[in-house]
Design a protein around this motif. Sequence first.
Motif, PDB file in Angstrom:
ATOM      1  N   THR A 175      -6.965   2.855   1.672  1.00 44.70           N
ATOM      2  CA  THR A 175      -7.331   2.165   0.426  1.00 44.70           C
ATOM      3  C   THR A 175      -6.106   1.551  -0.246  1.00 44.70           C
ATOM      4  O   THR A 175      -6.016   1.506  -1.469  1.00 44.70           O
ATOM      5  CB  THR A 175      -8.021   3.134  -0.542  1.00 44.70           C
ATOM      6  N   ALA A 176      -5.150   1.099   0.534  1.00 50.22           N
ATOM      7  CA  ALA A 176      -3.891   0.598  -0.014  1.00 50.22           C
ATOM      8  C   ALA A 176      -4.089  -0.683  -0.817  1.00 50.22           C
ATOM      9  O   ALA A 176      -4.998  -1.473  -0.558  1.00 50.22           O
ATOM     10  CB  ALA A 176      -2.900   0.347   1.111  1.00 50.22           C
ATOM     11  N   SER A 177      -3.223  -0.848  -1.817  1.00 54.77           N
ATOM     12  CA  SER A 177      -3.171  -2.098  -2.576  1.00 54.77           C
ATOM     13  C   SER A 177      -1.733  -2.306  -3.027  1.00 54.77           C
ATOM     14  O   SER A 177      -0.961  -1.351  -3.137  1.00 54.77           O
ATOM     15  CB  SER A 177      -4.108  -2.049  -3.789  1.00 54.77           C
ATOM     16  N   ARG A 233       4.744  11.940 -16.966  1.00 54.99           N
ATOM     17  CA  ARG A 233       4.202  12.642 -15.805  1.00 54.99           C
ATOM     18  C   ARG A 233       4.332  11.716 -14.587  1.00 54.99           C
ATOM     19  O   ARG A 233       3.488  10.851 -14.371  1.00 54.99           O
ATOM     20  CB  ARG A 233       2.743  13.038 -16.048  1.00 54.99           C
ATOM     21  N   PRO A 234       5.369  11.861 -13.783  1.00 55.14           N
ATOM     22  CA  PRO A 234       5.500  11.039 -12.579  1.00 55.14           C
ATOM     23  C   PRO A 234       4.346  11.328 -11.615  1.00 55.14           C
ATOM     24  O   PRO A 234       4.087  12.479 -11.285  1.00 55.14           O
ATOM     25  CB  PRO A 234       6.842  11.482 -11.981  1.00 55.14           C
ATOM     26  N   ARG A 235       3.686  10.260 -11.186  1.00 58.07           N
ATOM     27  CA  ARG A 235       2.558  10.410 -10.267  1.00 58.07           C
ATOM     28  C   ARG A 235       2.841   9.631  -8.987  1.00 58.07           C
ATOM     29  O   ARG A 235       3.032   8.421  -9.021  1.00 58.07           O
ATOM     30  CB  ARG A 235       1.268   9.900 -10.916  1.00 58.07           C
ATOM     31  N   VAL A 236       2.860  10.356  -7.863  1.00 57.99           N
ATOM     32  CA  VAL A 236       3.080   9.716  -6.569  1.00 57.99           C
ATOM     33  C   VAL A 236       1.891   8.813  -6.274  1.00 57.99           C
ATOM     34  O   VAL A 236       0.737   9.254  -6.279  1.00 57.99           O
ATOM     35  CB  VAL A 236       3.247  10.769  -5.449  1.00 57.99           C
ATOM     36  N   SER A 237       2.174   7.543  -6.011  1.00 61.64           N
ATOM     37  CA  SER A 237       1.108   6.579  -5.757  1.00 61.64           C
ATOM     38  C   SER A 237       0.969   6.274  -4.268  1.00 61.64           C
ATOM     39  O   SER A 237      -0.115   6.370  -3.709  1.00 61.64           O
ATOM     40  CB  SER A 237       1.387   5.283  -6.528  1.00 61.64           C
ATOM     41  N   GLN A 238       2.062   5.884  -3.638  1.00 59.27           N
ATOM     42  CA  GLN A 238       2.036   5.515  -2.215  1.00 59.27           C
ATOM     43  C   GLN A 238       3.164   6.227  -1.492  1.00 59.27           C
ATOM     44  O   GLN A 238       4.273   6.331  -1.998  1.00 59.27           O
ATOM     45  CB  GLN A 238       2.214   3.999  -2.070  1.00 59.27           C
ATOM     46  N   HIS A 255      -9.176  -3.079   8.261  1.00 64.89           N
ATOM     47  CA  HIS A 255     -10.430  -3.515   7.645  1.00 64.89           C
ATOM     48  C   HIS A 255     -10.221  -4.392   6.416  1.00 64.89           C
ATOM     49  O   HIS A 255     -11.089  -5.197   6.067  1.00 64.89           O
ATOM     50  CB  HIS A 255     -11.280  -2.293   7.259  1.00 64.89           C
ATOM     51  N   GLN A 256      -9.084  -4.248   5.735  1.00 58.23           N
ATOM     52  CA  GLN A 256      -8.889  -5.036   4.516  1.00 58.23           C
ATOM     53  C   GLN A 256      -8.727  -6.532   4.826  1.00 58.23           C
ATOM     54  O   GLN A 256      -8.964  -7.370   3.953  1.00 58.23           O
ATOM     55  CB  GLN A 256      -7.690  -4.519   3.737  1.00 58.23           C
TER      56      GLN A 256
END
Length: 385
Positions: A177-179, A224-229, A46-47
Amino acid sequence: MAAINAMEKKLAEYKCDTNEAICLKLVRFPEDLEDDSTTFHPEYSHQLFGDDEVAFGYKGLQIQLFCSAGNLTTLLNVKYTSKVTDTIDCVEPDDVESKIREIIPARSCSNTEDFVSLLEKEAKFKPFGSLLHTYSVHNEEAGEDITYQIYKAEMSCPGFKEYHERLQTFLMWFIETASFIDVDDERWDYFLIFEKYNKDGETLFATVGYMTVYNYYVYPDKTRPRVSQMLILPPFQGEGHGAQLLEAIHRYYLTAPKVLDITAEDPSESYIKLRDFVHAKLCQSLPSFSPDQLIQGFSHKMVEEVQEKLKINKKHARRVYEILRLHNTDMSDLEHAKAYSLEIKRRLVGPYKALHSPCYLHDVMWNSLGFSSLGPRKTKGNLPR
């Protein structure tokens, strides 16, 4: 009116579902190009093609987006049996090739012969970064154990930036919702999984999946490591690679004293299930999560131990506690089953009890009059409670 309906029906024949039309492939050998069993399709498009995920103007549309298994050298071919302009004047088809080229690197092959010649260079491809973990998975079809390796890469590694441009293209097809991320930001960490395999006596590597993690600052001196993808490519899904990757990342950050805990950005339901599995596996080895401690209820000791030893925060610790307690509870025993149910009930109704407690209502009334439990409220310079 009949003529209009006939024209609409004729034009409808030139609409293609882009999730079916896009054909993805990880190519190891030239014969893979004609092997339909190695082809897979996007979950989302869709993107690029809108919410309907439809391309107009073609019959038998096939958008071939093939990548070499290791270095992800890309081949783009657009094929179709007929185009709308061949039969209907003044109607233009969608420029599907330009849409695809918006997200793939400029240096992509459009010629199959060039792509095949580049496959011969795959033996020179080696994983980027430093090796963190090696593991094996038994392949029933091949009847042997296959070796996989997890690496941590840096954007400064020669060739990695270009490789990452090719790799991140897959996000658009499999994350709703990837970017694309800002690779110039040095707070990003990159983790990659590769399969080791042999061809004519040489060791080659195939890309399996990857994860990006952003290191957020936490006052005064923590991160604070945050998993993004996170993405495991479809040919490798269902083999346990996601759990291996997430556990390896936890163990990597455990060695960093400034890491407070590990979180995730807008996690999907499937990621939450994966995280629960990995957290439960890690926590089982902790003394505070032993069966005799679990039956005594959720404790402050559990929170402290998972925070210190596994970088897991209180919210996730509570979730793991409930999972492990259920695992260790004989639900056919009515007394044990009731005790577990009451434990869950206390957690669920706790916030509502606090909301309607006399102390809470007293504070609400007192604050509405301009007072706090510490005295009259100041109009300026008062810090929030």
